[in-house]
Design an enzyme around this catalytic site. Structure first.
Site, PDB file in Angstrom:
ATOM      1  N   HIS A 263       0.839  -1.194   0.000  1.00  0.00           N
ATOM      2  CA  HIS A 263       0.000   0.000   0.000  1.00  0.00           C
ATOM      3  C   HIS A 263       0.870   1.239   0.000  1.00  0.00           C
ATOM      4  O   HIS A 263       1.950   1.231   0.587  1.00  0.00           O
ATOM      5  CB  HIS A 263      -0.927   0.022   1.227  1.00  0.00           C
ATOM      6  CG  HIS A 263      -2.076   0.972   1.058  1.00  0.00           C
ATOM      7  ND1 HIS A 263      -1.978   2.304   1.415  1.00  0.00           N
ATOM      8  CD2 HIS A 263      -3.315   0.791   0.553  1.00  0.00           C
ATOM      9  CE1 HIS A 263      -3.125   2.884   1.125  1.00  0.00           C
ATOM     10  NE2 HIS A 263      -3.957   2.004   0.600  1.00  0.00           N
ATOM     11  N   GLU A 316      -7.878  -4.932  -0.811  1.00  0.00           N
ATOM     12  CA  GLU A 316      -8.361  -5.728  -1.941  1.00  0.00           C
ATOM     13  C   GLU A 316      -8.298  -7.230  -1.670  1.00  0.00           C
ATOM     14  O   GLU A 316      -9.024  -8.003  -2.286  1.00  0.00           O
ATOM     15  CB  GLU A 316      -7.538  -5.423  -3.202  1.00  0.00           C
ATOM     16  CG  GLU A 316      -7.401  -3.953  -3.544  1.00  0.00           C
ATOM     17  CD  GLU A 316      -8.632  -3.389  -4.209  1.00  0.00           C
ATOM     18  OE1 GLU A 316      -9.737  -3.846  -3.893  1.00  0.00           O
ATOM     19  OE2 GLU A 316      -8.475  -2.490  -5.043  1.00  0.00           O
TER      20      GLU A 316
HETATM   21  C1  LIG Z   1      -0.428  -0.556  -3.910  1.00  0.00           C
HETATM   22  C2  LIG Z   1       0.898  -0.238  -4.581  1.00  0.00           C
HETATM   23  C3  LIG Z   1       0.623   0.333  -5.977  1.00  0.00           C
HETATM   24  C4  LIG Z   1       1.680   0.797  -3.766  1.00  0.00           C
HETATM   25  O1  LIG Z   1       2.775   1.104  -4.501  1.00  0.00           O
HETATM   26  P1  LIG Z   1       3.876   2.217  -4.160  1.00  0.00           P
HETATM   27  O2  LIG Z   1       3.614   2.910  -2.895  1.00  0.00           O
HETATM   28  O3  LIG Z   1       4.020   3.051  -5.373  1.00  0.00           O
HETATM   29  O4  LIG Z   1       5.117   1.313  -3.947  1.00  0.00           O
HETATM   30  P2  LIG Z   1       6.261   1.113  -4.969  1.00  0.00           P
HETATM   31  O5  LIG Z   1       5.703   0.833  -6.321  1.00  0.00           O
HETATM   32  O6  LIG Z   1       7.201   2.278  -4.820  1.00  0.00           O
HETATM   33  O7  LIG Z   1       6.909  -0.214  -4.405  1.00  0.00           O
HETATM   34  C5  LIG Z   1       8.008  -0.237  -3.529  1.00  0.00           C
HETATM   35  C6  LIG Z   1       8.737  -1.540  -3.764  1.00  0.00           C
HETATM   36  O8  LIG Z   1       7.953  -2.615  -3.278  1.00  0.00           O
HETATM   37  C7  LIG Z   1       7.637  -3.526  -4.322  1.00  0.00           C
HETATM   38  N1  LIG Z   1       6.238  -3.909  -4.203  1.00  0.00           N
HETATM   39  C8  LIG Z   1       5.217  -3.137  -3.800  1.00  0.00           C
HETATM   40  N2  LIG Z   1       4.079  -3.819  -3.820  1.00  0.00           N
HETATM   41  C9  LIG Z   1       4.385  -5.065  -4.226  1.00  0.00           C
HETATM   42  C10 LIG Z   1       3.625  -6.220  -4.457  1.00  0.00           C
HETATM   43  N3  LIG Z   1       2.315  -6.219  -4.269  1.00  0.00           N
HETATM   44  N4  LIG Z   1       4.254  -7.319  -4.898  1.00  0.00           N
HETATM   45  C11 LIG Z   1       5.574  -7.318  -5.100  1.00  0.00           C
HETATM   46  N5  LIG Z   1       6.349  -6.242  -4.910  1.00  0.00           N
HETATM   47  C12 LIG Z   1       5.760  -5.118  -4.481  1.00  0.00           C
HETATM   48  C13 LIG Z   1       7.858  -2.754  -5.607  1.00  0.00           C
HETATM   49  O9  LIG Z   1       8.181  -3.611  -6.676  1.00  0.00           O
HETATM   50  C14 LIG Z   1       8.984  -1.834  -5.244  1.00  0.00           C
HETATM   51  O10 LIG Z   1      10.184  -2.546  -5.355  1.00  0.00           O
HETATM   52  P3  LIG Z   1      11.506  -1.822  -5.978  1.00  0.00           P
HETATM   53  O11 LIG Z   1      11.791  -0.699  -5.026  1.00  0.00           O
HETATM   54  O12 LIG Z   1      12.506  -2.928  -5.965  1.00  0.00           O
HETATM   55  O13 LIG Z   1      11.106  -1.370  -7.316  1.00  0.00           O
HETATM   56  C15 LIG Z   1       1.758  -1.529  -4.708  1.00  0.00           C
HETATM   57  O14 LIG Z   1       2.011  -2.062  -3.432  1.00  0.00           O
HETATM   58  C16 LIG Z   1       1.115  -2.581  -5.616  1.00  0.00           C
HETATM   59  O15 LIG Z   1       1.314  -2.531  -6.833  1.00  0.00           O
HETATM   60  N6  LIG Z   1       0.344  -3.568  -5.042  1.00  0.00           N
HETATM   61  C17 LIG Z   1      -0.316  -4.557  -5.826  1.00  0.00           C
HETATM   62  C18 LIG Z   1      -1.614  -3.988  -6.437  1.00  0.00           C
HETATM   63  C19 LIG Z   1      -2.693  -3.801  -5.389  1.00  0.00           C
HETATM   64  O16 LIG Z   1      -2.923  -4.648  -4.537  1.00  0.00           O
HETATM   65  N7  LIG Z   1      -3.397  -2.661  -5.501  1.00  0.00           N
HETATM   66  C20 LIG Z   1      -4.478  -2.322  -4.583  1.00  0.00           C
HETATM   67  C21 LIG Z   1      -4.054  -1.201  -3.680  1.00  0.00           C
HETATM   68  S1  LIG Z   1      -5.218  -0.888  -2.408  1.00  0.00           S
END
Ligand SMILES: CC(C)(COP(=O)(O)OP(=O)(O)OC[C@H]1O[C@@H](n2cnc3c(N)ncnc32)[C@H](O)[C@@H]1OP(=O)(O)O)[C@@H](O)C(=O)NCCC(=O)NCCS
Length: 370
Positions: A263, A316
């Protein structure tokens, strides 16, 4: 320096909801989500958030907006008004044309909501869109399944009617209670990407329906509201608890993210995951045990990979289990999120119109100069 994700940028004062990402706390209009969701109908929660967006002239400054005082602040927001709005939206269904043929429910909802006309003010528009969303989504879902749309029953509760219009028969009481708990749990979540979208549109003094249509587009993406369908696909693909670890490692090796985990704001488990896990328990879903095992395996793998950043279950994860258990098809999950969050967006539009300024950030030009 460019802050492309706008983390930590505060763009509004709000009374609608608050997220404490460090402690894992979500407060909606003065109440913790754990207290609100198990005992509140969606209609009452709509009253709360719209009252919060309207500001609290009927209560002392700083006092909580409870279900008892919300009607004094937002008197137009009643179960009967929402029922009437569902009935009014039903009149539009024959005129939605191709909108209901979209393969994606969010595209259908976005197009269908565009058919609404702005009315005599924000609260009237809010009631119209909140009432229309379940009617349009259920009509889309029925069309997709090759079945005739089912008209709303204005005297039913909002959650019960949404389920009824989708499955075509009176739903079981425990399914209605679980769906109500879900709709209340996700009604608002501070400055989420879709809420920000709605507030940006509202900040130009555009109307509430335009703001909501834009927000639907923002919610559609898998990084925001589009994850619960894929979570269910993941549970199906894994099939049994013992297969979770290998499957999850394969996903990560292929460069994919684990849906339902991580998140932007929470640095602990999303509190809504616990609320929904509890809400789904009475339904005896065969998927609940599997989901718990997959969550545990995913949390462990992600902890090993990213020891500096806790990636735990988000809302989710158990949304997928709950919406499946109440009988909604997975293609309808994202649009069901919108059926609830539309009330939060509406409240934020009202608040933005009342208190906000034009939102207009800056960009950093990295092209060549003439
Ligand atoms: C929710 C979400 C978009 C938040 O993303 P964010 O704050 O932008 O975090 P980042 O994209 O900067 O991720 C940080 C790191 O954790 C990793 N990471 C984050 N969520 C992850 C996941 N669900 N699975 C695997 N790796 C994940 C990223 O790959 C990133 O790694 P890196 O630094 O090596 O590139 C992200 O956790 C995600 O894509 N989750 C899956 C989709 C989901 O469940 N969405 C519903 C949200 S309520």
């Amino acid at each position: 320096m460019t802050n492309s994700g706008l983390e930590g940028v505060v763009v509004a004062d709000t009374q609608i909801s608050d997220v404490d990402g460090e402690r894992g706390r979500l407060v909606i209009a003065g109440a913790d989500v754990e207290q609100l969701a198990p005992v509140t109908s969606f209609e009452a929660a709509v009253g709360l958030v719209l009252a919060a967006g309207n500001g609290p002239p009927a209560v002392a400054p700083g006092a909580a907006i409870t279900p008892a005082v919300a009607p004094a602040i937002a008197p137009a927001v009643t179960p009967a008004a929402l029922g009437a709005a569902r009935a009014a939206a039903w009149e539009l269904v024959p005129r939605l044309g191709d909108a209901l043929d979209h393969p994606d429910g969010m595209d259908a909802l976005r197009t269908a909501l565009g058919h609404l006309r702005t009315a005599a003010g924000d609260v009237a528009d809010a009631i119209a869109v909140i009432g229309a969303a379940p009617v349009f989504v259920a009509a889309w879902s029925r069309r997709r399944a090759g079945r005739p749309a089912v008209p709303p029953e204005p005297s039913c509760g909002h959650a019960a009617d949404y389920l009824r219009m989708t499955i075509g028969e009176a739903p079981a009481a425990d399914c209605v209670r679980a769906l109500d708990a879900y709709l209340v749990t996700v009604i608002d979540h501070a400055m989420s990407a879709s809420t920000f979208t709605a507030r940006v549109i509202a900040s130009t003094q555009s109307d509430l329906i335009s703001a909501v249509v834009g927000a639907v587009g923002a919610l559609k993406g898998p990084l925001h509201g589009g994850a619960p369908g894929p979570v269910l696909d993941m549970l199906d693909a894994i099939g049994a608890p013992g297969k979770a670890e290998a499957w999850l490692l394969g996903e990560l090796a292929a460069g994919r993210r684990i849906m339902g985990m991580g998140h932007r704001v929470y640095r602990v488990r999303d509190p809504r995951a616990a609320v929904l896990e509890e809400a789904v328990r009475p339904l005896a879903s065969p998927r609940l045990e599997l989901a718990r095992a997959v969550e545990q395996a995913a949390a462990k793998i992600l902890r090993d990979r990213k020891p500096d950043r806790l990636l735990a279950a988000n809302v989710e994860f158990y949304t997928a289990v709950l919406l499946d258990a109440v009988g909604l098809p997975r293609e309808q999950f994202a649009a069901t999120f919108a059926v609830s969050r539309i009330a939060g967006w509406a409240a934020h539009v009202i608040e933005q119109h009342r208190t906000g300024r034009l939102i207009r950030p800056a960009s950093h030009y990295i092209g060549v100069m003439p």
